[in-house]
Design a protein around this motif. Structure first.
Motif, PDB file in Angstrom:
ATOM      1  N   GLN A 170       0.857  -1.184   0.000  1.00 42.77           N
ATOM      2  CA  GLN A 170       0.000   0.000   0.000  1.00 42.77           C
ATOM      3  C   GLN A 170       0.895   1.236   0.000  1.00 42.77           C
ATOM      4  OE1 GLN A 170      -2.216  -0.249   3.668  1.00 42.77           O
ATOM      5  NE2 GLN A 170      -0.439  -0.864   4.843  1.00 42.77           N
ATOM      6  N   SER A 172       0.423   3.634   1.732  1.00 45.28           N
ATOM      7  CA  SER A 172       0.322   4.251   3.062  1.00 45.28           C
ATOM      8  C   SER A 172       1.677   4.400   3.749  1.00 45.28           C
ATOM      9  CB  SER A 172      -0.625   3.433   3.955  1.00 45.28           C
ATOM     10  OG  SER A 172      -1.900   3.394   3.372  1.00 45.28           O
ATOM     11  N   ARG A 196       0.571  -7.057  -4.302  1.00 48.31           N
ATOM     12  CA  ARG A 196       0.018  -8.053  -3.384  1.00 48.31           C
ATOM     13  C   ARG A 196      -0.035  -9.391  -4.111  1.00 48.31           C
ATOM     14  NH1 ARG A 196      -4.947  -4.611  -0.538  1.00 48.31           N
ATOM     15  NH2 ARG A 196      -3.644  -2.761  -0.195  1.00 48.31           N
ATOM     16  N   GLN A 210      -2.001   2.867  -6.456  1.00 54.29           N
ATOM     17  CA  GLN A 210      -2.762   3.639  -5.477  1.00 54.29           C
ATOM     18  C   GLN A 210      -2.259   5.075  -5.469  1.00 54.29           C
ATOM     19  OE1 GLN A 210      -2.227   1.721  -1.642  1.00 54.29           O
ATOM     20  NE2 GLN A 210      -4.104   0.531  -1.915  1.00 54.29           N
TER      21      GLN A 210
END
Ligand code: PHE
Length: 339
Positions: A170, A172, A196, A210
């Motif tokens: 991610q 993040s 992933r 993303q």
């Protein structure tokens, strides 16, 4: 003597006729006509002959010399002509060939959408950052409030490269890297590739994209989150789009939401694209968890923030009505030329 001369001439001429390059021809010339050449030696030898023989012999040897010289010159010329002919053949240009097609490249649909997203958030004052694709466990999980035994790790089946080194699951991780390096107010986005270990199907790919967003300042509330993300949805899908916030869970945000937009295909009535739901999920978001702020040395009693992670592939497939995510990665020119 005459026979000896004839033999020399024969040998020289036949050697010259067999020479295949300039060097061989030159070697033959040296062998017979050079300073220490066989014919030159005969000429030098004249002194040892009886005086009455000299003119006759001189003439014979000179004639032999001329014969050999002219044979060598002739074969040298032939070799040169042949070399030129070969070169011309090798460099021949077939002017009847059709010209090569010159095609200008274009942007991949994912790049087009990423650029649009960047424009939208830049116009709201966000900075654009980059993060590494190879991450540490600490940035990808640990500091995002996902300790080693947290079940949330199972939701992100992960490619590990070495102990505690992985392909980021991610974007993040960029939240942490940013908060370690900047003091609030922070307003950043970080678009990029994530990984992933998913099975490939029409909606899943082990590589996808993303765009992470992060805002941290004094007095940031859920209203700011909703305002920014609603504005973003309108810019992407038009003013008529409806936006829905659903309670959800992410370890690094609290409260957390998932954000849906009304289906771009049916407008909300329910169809194949939205699987009859009328809504399409496009991002996850929430208020940054106090543990995450603390982990980065930011006092959660003074500062609050929100974060969001947009699925760029999902935005792309819904915007262009692409039915299968695999099309984005197959690099089929017939597909790519449509954008
Ligand atoms: N990182 C989350 C995911 O990949 C999305 C997210 C980002 C959620 C930021 C909340 C805040 O599912």
């Amino acid at each position: 003597m005459k026979e000896k001369l004839a033999a020399i001439i024969n040998a020289a001429v036949s050697a010259a006729s067999e020479a295949v390059d300039e060097k061989q021809i030159e070697d033959i010339r040296v062998k017979y006509l050079g300073k220490k050449g066989e014919i030159t030696a005969l000429l030098k030898n004249m002194g040892s002959l009886a005086p009455e023989e000299r003119p006759k012999m001189g003439q014979l040897v000179n004639e032999a010399k001329e014969q050999v010289e002219s044979a060598i010159n002739e074969y040298r010329k032939k070799l040169k002509a042949k070399a030129i002919e070969l070169k011309l053949k090798a460099e021949a240009v077939d002017i009847t060939l059709p010209e090569k097609e010159v095609c200008a490249g274009g942007l991949h649909p994912l790049s087009i959408v990423t650029n649009d997203l960047i424009d939208i958030f830049q116009s709201m004052g966000f900075d654009v950052l980059d993060g590494p694709e190879v991450e540490t466990d600490y940035y990808n999980f640990e500091c995002l409030n996902v300790p080693a035994d947290h079940p949330a790790r199972d939701m992100q089946d992960t490619f590990y490269l070495a102990d505690k080194i992985l392909l980021r699951t991610q974007t993040s991780a960029a939240q942490i890297r940013t908060m370690e390096n900047r003091k609030p107010p922070i307003r950043i986005i970080c678009p990029g590739r994530v990984f992933r270990a998913d099975e490939v199907d029409a909606t899943h790919s082990p590589v996808f994209h993303q765009l992470e967003g992060l805002v941290v300042d004094k007095g940031i509330t859920m209203c700011d989150l909703m305002g920014v993300l609603e504005q973003f949805a309108r810019e992407i899908y038009g003013d008529d789009v409806k936006v829905r916030f659903r309670p959800s869970f992410f370890p690094f945000t609290e409260p957390s939401v998932e954000v849906d937009v009304s289906c771009t295909e049916c407008g909300g009535k329910g169809c194949r694209v939205c699987k009859g739901e009328g809504w399409i999920e496009i991002l996850g978001a929430g208020m940054v968890h106090p543990n995450v702020l603390r982990c980065c040395g930011i006092d959660p009693d003074v500062y609050t923030g929100f974060a969001f992670g947009i699925g760029i592939d999902r935005i792309t497939t819904t915007r262009y009505k692409i039915s299968d995510i695999r099309l984005l990665f197959e690099n089929d020119k017939r597909f790519l030329e449509q954008f």
